[in-house]
Design an enzyme around this catalytic site. Structure first.
Site, mmCIF file in Angstrom:
data_model
loop_
_atom_site.group_PDB
_atom_site.id
_atom_site.type_symbol
_atom_site.label_atom_id
_atom_site.label_comp_id
_atom_site.label_asym_id
_atom_site.label_seq_id
_atom_site.Cartn_x
_atom_site.Cartn_y
_atom_site.Cartn_z
ATOM 1 N N HIS A 1 36.991 26.796 54.148
ATOM 2 C CA HIS A 1 35.543 27.011 54.313
ATOM 3 C C HIS A 1 35.055 28.024 53.282
ATOM 4 O O HIS A 1 35.795 28.902 52.859
ATOM 5 C CB HIS A 1 35.244 27.546 55.719
ATOM 6 C CG HIS A 1 35.682 26.643 56.826
ATOM 7 N ND1 HIS A 1 36.892 26.804 57.472
ATOM 8 C CD2 HIS A 1 35.086 25.568 57.388
ATOM 9 C CE1 HIS A 1 37.014 25.871 58.408
ATOM 10 N NE2 HIS A 1 35.931 25.092 58.374
ATOM 11 N N HIS B 1 33.461 34.861 56.995
ATOM 12 C CA HIS B 1 32.105 34.349 57.256
ATOM 13 C C HIS B 1 31.160 35.437 57.769
ATOM 14 O O HIS B 1 29.957 35.233 57.847
ATOM 15 C CB HIS B 1 32.134 33.229 58.299
ATOM 16 C CG HIS B 1 32.903 32.019 57.865
ATOM 17 N ND1 HIS B 1 32.619 31.346 56.701
ATOM 18 C CD2 HIS B 1 33.974 31.371 58.424
ATOM 19 C CE1 HIS B 1 33.469 30.329 56.568
ATOM 20 N NE2 HIS B 1 34.302 30.325 57.587
HETATM 21 C C1 X5A Z 1 37.595 31.397 59.468
HETATM 22 C C2 X5A Z 1 37.297 29.937 59.653
HETATM 23 C C3 X5A Z 1 35.787 28.261 60.494
HETATM 24 C C4 X5A Z 1 34.593 28.037 61.353
HETATM 25 C C5 X5A Z 1 34.366 26.557 61.539
HETATM 26 C C6 X5A Z 1 33.171 26.256 62.405
HETATM 27 N N1 X5A Z 1 36.141 29.632 60.299
HETATM 28 N N2 X5A Z 1 32.975 24.857 62.558
HETATM 29 O O1 X5A Z 1 38.085 29.102 59.281
HETATM 30 ZN ZN ZN Z 2 38.317 28.321 57.399
#
Ligand code: X5A
Ligand code: ZN
Length: 690
Positions: free
Chosen positions: A174, A135
């Site tokens: 995600h 992210h």
């Molecule tokens: C790397 C990962 C997730 C962030 C979730 C925030 N991040 N709600 O799985």
């Molecule tokens: Zn994730």
């Protein structure tokens, strides 16, 4: 060539110092538990252990701005209050005084892994890291991520090793929007991500996570997004009373696929109640939710692999998040840990098996750890435990698959070629997963646990922990003596033969098996078959005389079925008569027979790919029969692949001939009503399915 495991204990130092329900799941135990399980299973000991190093400033600068790196460096000296204030400037991020060190180690671990693989020290590997990376952006932390480990590794592979094509597979639940943005106009990096999306109502709530985001400018078509839209049940009813345990209940109660609306429809076995599985009484009475094994495998088969073969990567990087596995609080998905062994196996047919996986998310400690073990097992070349459960993709998953294929078709001929076979009326579905004496781990608890039920989940994970796949040493028995020299030393060279009377009895109905030479070869085939069905070896390769190829295959099928295989997948290439009593049976088989008969015309890399793919469905139990007129090298290539070595790269993509495409389309059209895993469009009628 082995498997690297890159790790450093220092990466457990960072942790949340204040109250934040969103961030608390990203905890140090994620790493310690996963590592512990790897050790308990003896997997860590089989890997080349590498201590992670810190990425340098220049390496971080491949992706991040100097100002951002400097800001992070400054966090080492901040107090808790200041850290919390700074964290608040980003979405779902927390900083700790050790974050900078951990994050540099995480990026460094990814770099070390790529270096080890590209230097040829190992074939593949996994970097167990935190914080995760996918992210994070050029100048921003996001979603627990600080530095974009995988993006940095991809740039490094290009700059330091001169690679031209890198594939990034992001199976975290995600969307790795950080990676997407970094490479969106870059055709040298193909980014594939599936993610929980729910039409934009799931974090990070971005329009550009949808299937129609395909990259920009020269990068058009090099971003492939597969959004999962229907993850939660439309109306979550309270569970009714437990359905009565009826071993004769032919089909599950799950109202997910249209075929379940027709409980009377016979399965591919013709509805014989004796072969239909007894449904576990603990089957969820409420709508099944979350994507599962069938959806993930379908996504790989119908979206990722066609595009990836056409792209022809030199290296595969995996953003290996396991929040897409069952039990995870973020993903709410259903895929069981073994699914990740299969996904890993499928990726290893690309780039000559050069697969570098880097941990991203995964927040259910036990599910995460089991999934990590499964991935490492597959990287090591072990056969993958069979997938259980109905291999029927969700309607909503098919809609997603359809929409990516439509969005990407202008950019990839392989998606245009496969086309979309017309979707026929509702029809019987593929067989349920059923317990089989040969399948481990397996059994009714498995399907039961494919619900979000906590007790069932922990029983599933316990089962995996306590009864890991038996240590069937992958061994290949080979009947061609001169080829034996080129085999890895731990491949078994089998001299044995079935008893003469038994061989003769099987041969009797076949004129082609009357000759001594044919009979000798048959004896070896039968012996191998028994050893495979006994679990003494995992797979075997035997050479058959051309004149006896069809008859030998026929005997092998009958013998396999009579000696314990309940379902058998048979793949015949070349001039081989199809045995008369063979139906189109075969998903979730417990034995795979692959026969390369006279005139099969396969080159070594193609045959190797076939063998690699056929290791999946039956826990690696494959018997390959090779026509004696093939190159002597072919049997060796098959033996190596069945043993767990990577298949050689197929090379540049070449289009199938129009006649072959035509034939394939026709076959798909015929098989699709019965075999739901062939579907690439929702029966409800997605775009273009009419
Ligand atoms: C790397 C990962 C997730 C962030 C979730 C925030 N991040 N709600 O799985
Ligand atoms: Zn994730």
């Amino acid at each position: 060539m082995g498997t690297a495991l890159v790790y450093h204990e220092d990466m457990t130092a960072a942790r949340l110092l204040w109250d934040d329900p969103e961030c608390e799941i990203e905890c140090p135990e994620r790493l310690t538990t996963a590592l512990e399980r790897l050790q308990q299973r003896g997997l860590e000991q089989r890997c080349l252990r590498l201590a992670a190093r810190e990425a340098s400033e220049a390496e971080l600068g491949l992706v991040h701005s100097p100002e951002y790196v400097a800001l992070l460096q400054g966090t080492q000296a901040l107090g808790t209050g200041e850290l919390q204030t700074l964290s608040g400037q980003y979405d779902a991020v927390y900083f700790h005084p050790s974050t900078f060190h951990c994050a540099r180690l995480a990026a460094g671990a990814a770099l070390q892994l790529v270096d080890a693989v590209l230097a040829g020290a190992v074939r593949n590997g996994l970097a167990l890291v935190r914080p995760p990376g996918h992210h994070s952006q050029r100048a921003a932390a996001n979603g627990f991520c600080v530095f974009n480990n995988v993006a940095i590794a991809a740039k490094h592979a290009q700059r330091q090793h001169g690679l031209h094509r890198v594939l990034i597979v992001d199976w975290d639940v995600h969307h790795g929007q950080g990676i997407q943005h970094i490479f969106e106009d870059d055709p040298s990096v193909l980014y594939f991500s599936w993610h929980r999306y729910e039409h934009g109502r799931f974090w990070p709530y971005l329009r550009e996570s949808d299937a129609d985001a395909v990259g920009q400018g020269p990068g058009l078509g090099f971003t492939v997004n597969l959004p999962w839209n229907q993850v939660l049940a439309p109306h979550h009813e309270a569970p009714a009373q437990s359905p009565s345990p009826s071993p004769r209940s032919p089909l599950p109660h799950k109202p997910r696929a249209s075929c379940h609306d027709h409980p009377q429809s016979p399965g591919p076995r013709g509805g014989d109640p004796a072969v239909l599985p007894g449904r576990a009484s603990t089957d969820a009475p409420w709508p099944q939710v979350g994507m599962g094994n069938a959806d993930y495998v379908a996504a790989f088969l119908h979206v990722l692999l066609p595009v990836a073969f056409e792209f022809n990567p030199e290296l595969v990087l995996v953003s290996a998040g396991f929040d897409s596995a069952i039990g995870d609080p973020e993903g709410q998905m259903q895929a069981t840990p073994e699914c990740f062994a299969h996904l890993t196996q499928l990726l290893q047919v690309l780039a000559g098996g050069r697969v570098c996986a880097v941990l991203e998310g995964g927040y259910h400690l036990e599910s995460l750890s089991q999934s990590v073990c499964m991935m490492v097992q597959a990287l090591l070349g072990d056969p993958a435990p069979p997938l259980s459960g109905p291999m029927v993709p969700h309607g909503s998953a098919l809609e997603s698959i359809q929409s990516v294929r439509v969005a990407q078709a202008p950019h990839w001929v392989s998606l245009q070629q496969q086309g979309v076979a017309p979707v026929l009326s509702p029809s019987p579905c593929s067989p349920e997963g059923r317990p089989s004496p040969l399948l481990l781990p397996g059994g009714p608890e498995f399907k039961a646990a494919a619900t979000q039920d906590v007790a069932a989940l922990s029983s599933l994970l316990d089962q995996l922990r306590l009864n890991p796949t038996p240590p069937v040493r992958t061994a290949v028995a080979l009947t061609a003596p001169d080829a034996a020299l080129a085999l890895p030393s731990d491949v078994l060279c089998e001299e044995g033969s079935a008893a003469q009377e038994e061989t003769q009895a099987w041969a009797r109905p076949h004129e082609a098996l009357a000759q001594d030479r044919a009979l000798t070869a048959l004896g070896k085939v039968l012996y191998l078959l028994d050893r495979i069905l006994d679990g003494q070896v995992s797979s075997g390769v035997a050479v058959t005389p051309a004149s006896a190829a069809a008859a030998t295959l026929d005997v092998a099928i009958r013998c396999g079925l009579s000696h314990g295989a309940q379902r058998l997948l048979c793949l015949a290439v070349g001039q081989l008569d199809r045995p008369p009593d063979l139906t189109d049976d075969g998903f979730q088989p417990d034995l795979v027979l692959v026969a390369l008969g006279p005139g099969h015309g396969l080159r070594d890399p193609q045959a190797a790919l076939l063998a690699a793919l056929l290791r999946g469905p039956a826990g690696g139990r494959v018997l390959a029969l090779v026509d004696e007129e093939s190159t002597p090298q072919l049997a060796v290539v098959l033996a190596r692949v069945l043993h767990g070595e990577a298949a050689p790269n197929l090379g540049p993509f070449s289009m199938a001939s129009p006649e072959d495409v035509q034939a394939l389309m026709q076959l798909r059209g015929q098989l699709e009503p019965r075999w739901k895993m062939l579907q690439v469009a929702s029966e409800a009628g997605g775009p273009g399915s009419g």
